[in-house]
Design an enzyme around this catalytic site. Structure first.
Site, short mmCIF file in Angstrom:
data_model
loop_
_atom_site.label_atom_id
_atom_site.label_comp_id
_atom_site.label_asym_id
_atom_site.label_seq_id
_atom_site.Cartn_x
_atom_site.Cartn_y
_atom_site.Cartn_z
N GLU A 162 0.84 -1.21 0.11
CA GLU A 162 -0.09 0.02 -0.05
C GLU A 162 0.90 1.22 0.03
O GLU A 162 0.48 2.15 0.60
CB GLU A 162 -0.86 0.01 1.26
CG GLU A 162 -1.79 -1.18 1.56
CD GLU A 162 -2.96 -1.15 0.58
OE1 GLU A 162 -3.50 -0.07 -0.07
OE2 GLU A 162 -3.86 -2.32 0.65
C1 LIG Z 1 3.20 -9.73 0.05
C2 LIG Z 1 2.95 -8.85 -0.99
C3 LIG Z 1 1.74 -8.42 -1.32
C4 LIG Z 1 1.30 -7.53 -2.22
N1 LIG Z 1 0.41 -7.28 -2.97
C5 LIG Z 1 -0.01 -6.55 -4.19
C6 LIG Z 1 -1.18 -6.55 -4.74
O1 LIG Z 1 -2.13 -7.19 -4.33
N2 LIG Z 1 -1.24 -5.83 -5.92
C7 LIG Z 1 -0.03 -5.03 -6.26
O2 LIG Z 1 -0.24 -4.17 -7.30
N3 LIG Z 1 0.98 -4.95 -5.54
C8 LIG Z 1 0.97 -5.52 -4.45
N4 LIG Z 1 2.34 -5.75 -3.74
C9 LIG Z 1 3.47 -4.89 -4.35
C10 LIG Z 1 3.70 -3.74 -3.45
O3 LIG Z 1 2.84 -2.78 -3.34
C11 LIG Z 1 5.29 -3.31 -3.67
O4 LIG Z 1 6.20 -4.20 -3.41
C12 LIG Z 1 5.38 -1.95 -3.08
O5 LIG Z 1 4.52 -0.91 -3.59
C13 LIG Z 1 7.00 -1.54 -3.18
O6 LIG Z 1 7.42 -1.74 -4.56
P1 LIG Z 1 8.71 -2.59 -4.96
O7 LIG Z 1 8.60 -4.10 -4.07
O8 LIG Z 1 8.88 -2.60 -6.29
O9 LIG Z 1 9.86 -1.62 -4.36
P2 LIG Z 1 10.56 -0.86 -4.70
O10 LIG Z 1 9.60 0.46 -5.30
O11 LIG Z 1 11.94 -0.95 -5.80
O12 LIG Z 1 11.18 0.15 -3.38
C14 LIG Z 1 12.55 -0.35 -2.81
C15 LIG Z 1 12.76 0.43 -1.76
O13 LIG Z 1 13.01 1.68 -2.27
C16 LIG Z 1 12.34 2.74 -1.74
N5 LIG Z 1 12.07 3.74 -2.44
C17 LIG Z 1 11.42 3.39 -3.81
N6 LIG Z 1 11.02 4.45 -4.48
C18 LIG Z 1 11.71 5.85 -3.84
C19 LIG Z 1 11.59 6.94 -3.67
N7 LIG Z 1 11.01 7.63 -4.65
N8 LIG Z 1 12.06 7.69 -2.56
C20 LIG Z 1 12.78 6.97 -1.71
N9 LIG Z 1 12.80 5.72 -1.45
C21 LIG Z 1 12.00 4.91 -2.31
C22 LIG Z 1 10.91 2.04 -1.09
O14 LIG Z 1 10.52 2.67 -0.09
C23 LIG Z 1 11.80 0.67 -0.62
O15 LIG Z 1 12.31 0.92 0.78
C24 LIG Z 1 2.46 -6.49 -2.61
C25 LIG Z 1 3.88 -6.91 -2.31
C26 LIG Z 1 4.01 -7.83 -1.32
C27 LIG Z 1 5.29 -8.13 -0.90
#
Ligand SMILES: Cc1cc2nc3c(=O)[nH]c(=O)nc-3n(C[C@H](O)[C@H](O)[C@H](O)COP(=O)(O)OP(=O)(O)OC[C@H]3O[C@@H](n4cnc5c(N)ncnc54)[C@H](O)[C@@H]3O)c2cc1C
Length: 594
Positions: A404
Site C-alpha cells: 500500500e
Molecule cells: C506480500 C505482498 C503482497 C502484495 N500485494 C500486491 C497486490 O495485491 N497488488 C499489487 O499491485 N501490488 C502488491 N504488492 C506490491 C507492493 O505494493 C510493492 O512491493 C510496493 O509498492 C513496493 O514496490 P517494490 O517492491 O517494487 O519496491 P521498490 O519500489 O523497488 O522499493 C524498494 C525500496 O526503495 C524505496 N523507494 C522506492 N522509491 C523511492 C523514492 N522515490 N524515494 C525514496 N525511497 C524510495 C522503497 O521505500 C523501498 O524501501 C505486494 C507486495 C508484497 C510483498
C-alpha cells in the site's frame, strides 16, 4: 453533526481541533459493535483454529473462509444496499478491518478482496459494470485481486509496461504483460488490471475476468510472513478484454490506483490496530503466567514498561485512525448534501484526508512492528519458537511497512501533499510559518499559570506544531525547488507532522473521555496521552534539529535552534509512574483493555 466545525484535511498542521469535533472509538453505537463482534466471533470459530492449515495454503481453504465470511455479510459492509451490501459508513468499515485485523493471512485476503479488489469497480465503474460485478463481489462468489505492481514498476507505479491494444475489430483490448506480488492472485476470478494503451503516458484500468483467457501464473511466492495469503505473478498473454470492461476513462488508471490506495492505507492502519490488540493480550497473558525468580515476569518493571508502551502506542494510533475515519464520513455527508454523486463523494472525501491516510498507514504499521517485536521479547526464547504465537505475528507484521505504498513513499507523500495544498492556496501554511518566524524575534510568552485540565498539554501540541512550521517554512525558503530532492529533510518533516497528529489525536480522545465519562474513568487514557506526548516532544526535537543542521547556518541557525528549544520545552512528567499505572491495569485485566 451540524454543530460540528467543518474540518479540512491537513488543516491540523496549522489549527487546533476541539475535542468535541473528533470521534473516539468509545462512541461506536450498538449496531457497529455487533458488526465488530460478528467478525471477532468468525475469527474465533473459523480462522484462529486453522492458522497452520491456512499458512500451508491448504487447497480451497482460504476461498471457503472468504465464502463463509461472505455469507455473514462481512464482505459487503461498505457496499450500498442496492447492490446487496449493508451500505455502512466509512468508520464502520474501519471497525470491520480492525476486527478482522487479528486474522493474520485471512485478514490480508479479505482486505485485498473488499478493498483494492472491489472498490475500483464500486467507485469508478459505470452502472452496468457495478450491476454485473458488485453483487457477486459482495457475497464472495467472485473473488478479486488488484494488479498494479510489475517486476520493474513498484513504488513508481505509473511506469508499468503492461500494454493494452485495441484489436482490429475494435471489440477488445488485448492485454500483454507481467504483474507481480498479486494478493489473492491464485484464486481470484476478477482482476483489476492496470495497463497502458499504445503510447499513453498514463495507465488505464480494466476489469478482467479469469475466463477471458490468456492468463497464466507462476507458483505461489515463498514469503517471510502472511504465508497463507496467495501471492502470485500473473501473466497476461493477448488476454482479450471487451472494450466495455475499461474502468472509467482511458489514462485515468493512475488516478484510480492512487485514490484506491488512499482508502487501502487507512484501512491497513485499522487492521494493524486489531492485530496489535490481540498481540498485546497474548503478551500480557504470557507475562502473567511465566514465572522467573519466583515472580510472574509481569511484576518486573522492564516488562511492565514494554506492556505499557505497547498499549500506549496502540491507543494513540487508534485514536488517530478513527478520528480521520470520522472526518472522512463527515466530509462525505457534506458533499452528498451538496448534491454530489455518492461514489464520487466517497472518493473526494477520502482524497481530502489523503495526508491523514498516509500518516495512519505509516504510524500504525510501525506501531504494530514495535508491538510484535516486544511481544517476541516478552516471550523470551518461546518468542522465537514457531510453536508459540509470537513468531507468526512478528513475521506477518512486517509486510505492512511495504505494501500500500512503502512507508518511505508515504512519508514523502505527507510532505508533498501538504506543500502542494499550500501552493494551491488550499491551506495557508506560509502565513502561520511566517508568524512562527516572527515569534522567534519576540520575547517568549510564558503565559499565565493555568491548571485547567489539558491546558499545558494543548500548549505543548501548539508548540510542537510551531516547531514543524518553523522547520518546514525555513526548508521551503532556503531550499526552494531542490527541497523535493532532499529526502532526509522531508523524512524529518514527515516525522514531526505524523507524531504531532497522533499525539494530538490521543490527547483529544483523553480530553473527550474526561469530559464525557469523568476524571476517574479517563485517568488511564490521560496517562497514555501524556506518555505518548512526552515521547513525541523528544522525537520532534531530534527530527527538527536534524533538519535544521542540514541546511541552516550561522546566526540564523542558532536562532532557529533557540526556537526549537523553546517549542519543545515542557514541565517534567513522571512517565515511569504513568507507565506503571497503565501496566497495572493491563496485568489485572490480563488482556488489552482500553
Ligand atoms: C506480500 C505482498 C503482497 C502484495 N500485494 C500486491 C497486490 O495485491 N497488488 C499489487 O499491485 N501490488 C502488491 N504488492 C506490491 C507492493 O505494493 C510493492 O512491493 C510496493 O509498492 C513496493 O514496490 P517494490 O517492491 O517494487 O519496491 P521498490 O519500489 O523497488 O522499493 C524498494 C525500496 O526503495 C524505496 N523507494 C522506492 N522509491 C523511492 C523514492 N522515490 N524515494 C525514496 N525511497 C524510495 C522503497 O521505500 C523501498 O524501501 C505486494 C507486495 C508484497 C510483498
Amino acid at each position: 453533526m451540524s454543530n460540528k466545525t467543518s474540518i479540512k484535511g491537513g488543516e491540523f498542521v496549522i489549527k487546533e481541533t476541539a475535542y468535541t469535533d473528533i470521534f473516539i472509538p468509545e462512541e461506536f453505537d450498538e449496531e457497529a459493535q455487533m458488526i465488530r463482534q460478528t467478525c471477532l466471533d468468525f475469527l474465533d470459530a473459523e480462522v484462529l483454529n486453522k492458522l497452520d492449515r491456512i499458512d500451508a495454503q491448504e487447497e480451497g481453504l482460504m476461498q471457503s473462509l472468504l465464502d463463509k465470511s461472505g455469507e455473514l455479510g462481512m464482505l459487503g459492509v461498505s457496499i450500498p444496499e442496492e447492490y446487496g451490501g449493508f451500505g455502512k459508513n466509512f468508520n464502520t468499515s474501519m471497525l470491520v478491518a480492525d476486527a478482522v485485523g487479528g486474522g493474520f493471512s485471512f485478514a490480508v485476503a479479505l482486505s485485498a478482496h473488499t478493498g483494492i479488489g472491489t472498490l475500483p469497480i464500486l467507485y469508478y465503474g459505470n452502472a452496468e459494470q457495478k450491476a454485473k460485478y458488485i453483487p457477486k463481489l459482495g457475497t464472495g462468489e467472485w473473488k478479486a485481486a488488484y494488479c498494479l505492481t510489475e517486476p520493474n514498476s513498484g513504488s513508481d507505479a505509473n511506469s508499468g509496461r503492461t500494454s493494452a491494444k485495441l484489436n482490429a475489430e475494435g471489440t477488445h483490448y488485448l492485454i500483454n504483460g507481467q504483474k507481480m506480488w498479486i494478493t489473492n492472485g491464485g484464486f481470484a476470478y476478477i482482476y483489476i488490471v492496470f495497463a497502458k494503451i499504445d503510447d499513453d503516458k498514463n495507465l488505464t484500468a480494466f476489469i478482467v475476468e479469469k475466463d477471458f483467457g490468456g492468463i497464466t501464473m507462476n507458483p505461489e511466492e515463498h514469503k517471510l510472513g502472511i504465508k497463507g495469503s496467495s501471492t502470485r505473478q500473473v501473466f497476461f498473454n493477448d488476454c482479450p478484454v471487451p472494450i466495455e470492461n475499461m474502468l472509467s476513462e482511458r489514462e485515468n488508471g493512475f488516478k484510480i490506483a492512487v485514490n484506491i490506495l488512499n482508502i487501502g492505507r487507512i484501512k491497513l492502519g485499522a487492521a494493524t490496530i486489531g492485530s496489535a490488540r490481540s498481540v498485546i493480550s497474548t503478551a500480557v497473558n504470557y507475562a502473567n503466567e511465566r514465572v522467573q525468580f519466583n515472580l510472574p515476569i509481569s511484576k518486573f518493571g522492564a516488562i511492565r514498561y514494554k506492556l505499557a508502551e505497547m498499549a500506549t502506542r496502540l491507543f494513540a494510533t487508534e485514536s488517530a485512525a478513527y478520528r480521520a475515519g470520522q472526518n472522512i464520513d463527515d466530509a462525505y455527508d457534506s458533499l452528498v448534501a451538496g448534491g454530489m454523486d455518492e461514489a464520487k463523494a466517497k472518493l473526494k472525501s477520502v482524497e481530502q484526508f489523503a495526508i491523514e491516510c498516509a500518516i495512519i498507514k505509516v504510524w500504525c504499521s510501525e506501531m504494530l512492528d514495535y508491538v510484535v517485536d516486544e511481544g517476541v521479547q516478552i516471550y523470551g526464547g518461546m518468542g522465537y519458537s514457531a510453536e508459540a504465537p509470537m513468531e507468526r505475528a512478528y513475521r506477518d507484521s512486517r509486510i505492512n511497512r511495504i505494501f500500500e505504498g512503502t512507508n518511505e513513499v508515504n512519508r514523502l507523500l505527507v510532505v508533498d501533499m501538504l506543500l502542494k495544498r499550500a501552493m494551491k492556496g488550499e491551506l495557508d501554511l506560509m502565513g502561520p510559518a511566517q508568524a512562527v518566524a516572527g515569534e522567534l524575534m519576540s520575547i517568549p510568552d510564558f503565559g499565565e499559570e493555568d491548571d485547567t485540565p489539558f491546558t499545558a498539554e494543548k500548549k505543548i501540541i501548539a508548540n510542537l506544531k510551531k516547531a514543524g512550521l518553523l522547520v518546514a517554512g525555513a526548508a521551503v525558503q532556503k531550499l526552494m525547488m531542490t527541497l523535493s530532492k532532499e529526502q532526509e529533510i522531508l523524512m524529518n518533516i514527515a516525522d514531526v507532522i505524523g507524531y504531532v497528529y497522533v499525539a494530538e489525536s490521543v490527547l483529544l480522545r483523553a480530553e473527550k473521555l474526561y469530559h464525557t465519562r469523568g476524571e476517574e474513568s479517563a485517568a488511564l487514557a490521560i496517562d497514555m496521552a501524556r506518555v505518548y506526548l512526552y515521547s513525541t516532544i523528544d522525537k520532534v526535537n531530534v527530527a527538527a534539529k536534524e533538519a535544521l543542521y542540514s541546511f541552516g547556518e550561522g546566526d540564523e541557525l542558532n536562532m532557529m535552534l533557540v526556537g526549537i528549544r523553546r517549542f519543545t520545552k515542557a514541565a517534567p512528567f513522571n512517565v515511569k509512574e504513568a507507565r506503571q499505572r497503565i501496566a497495572r491495569k493491563l496485568v489485572e485485566e490480563n488482556k488489552y483493555c482500553f
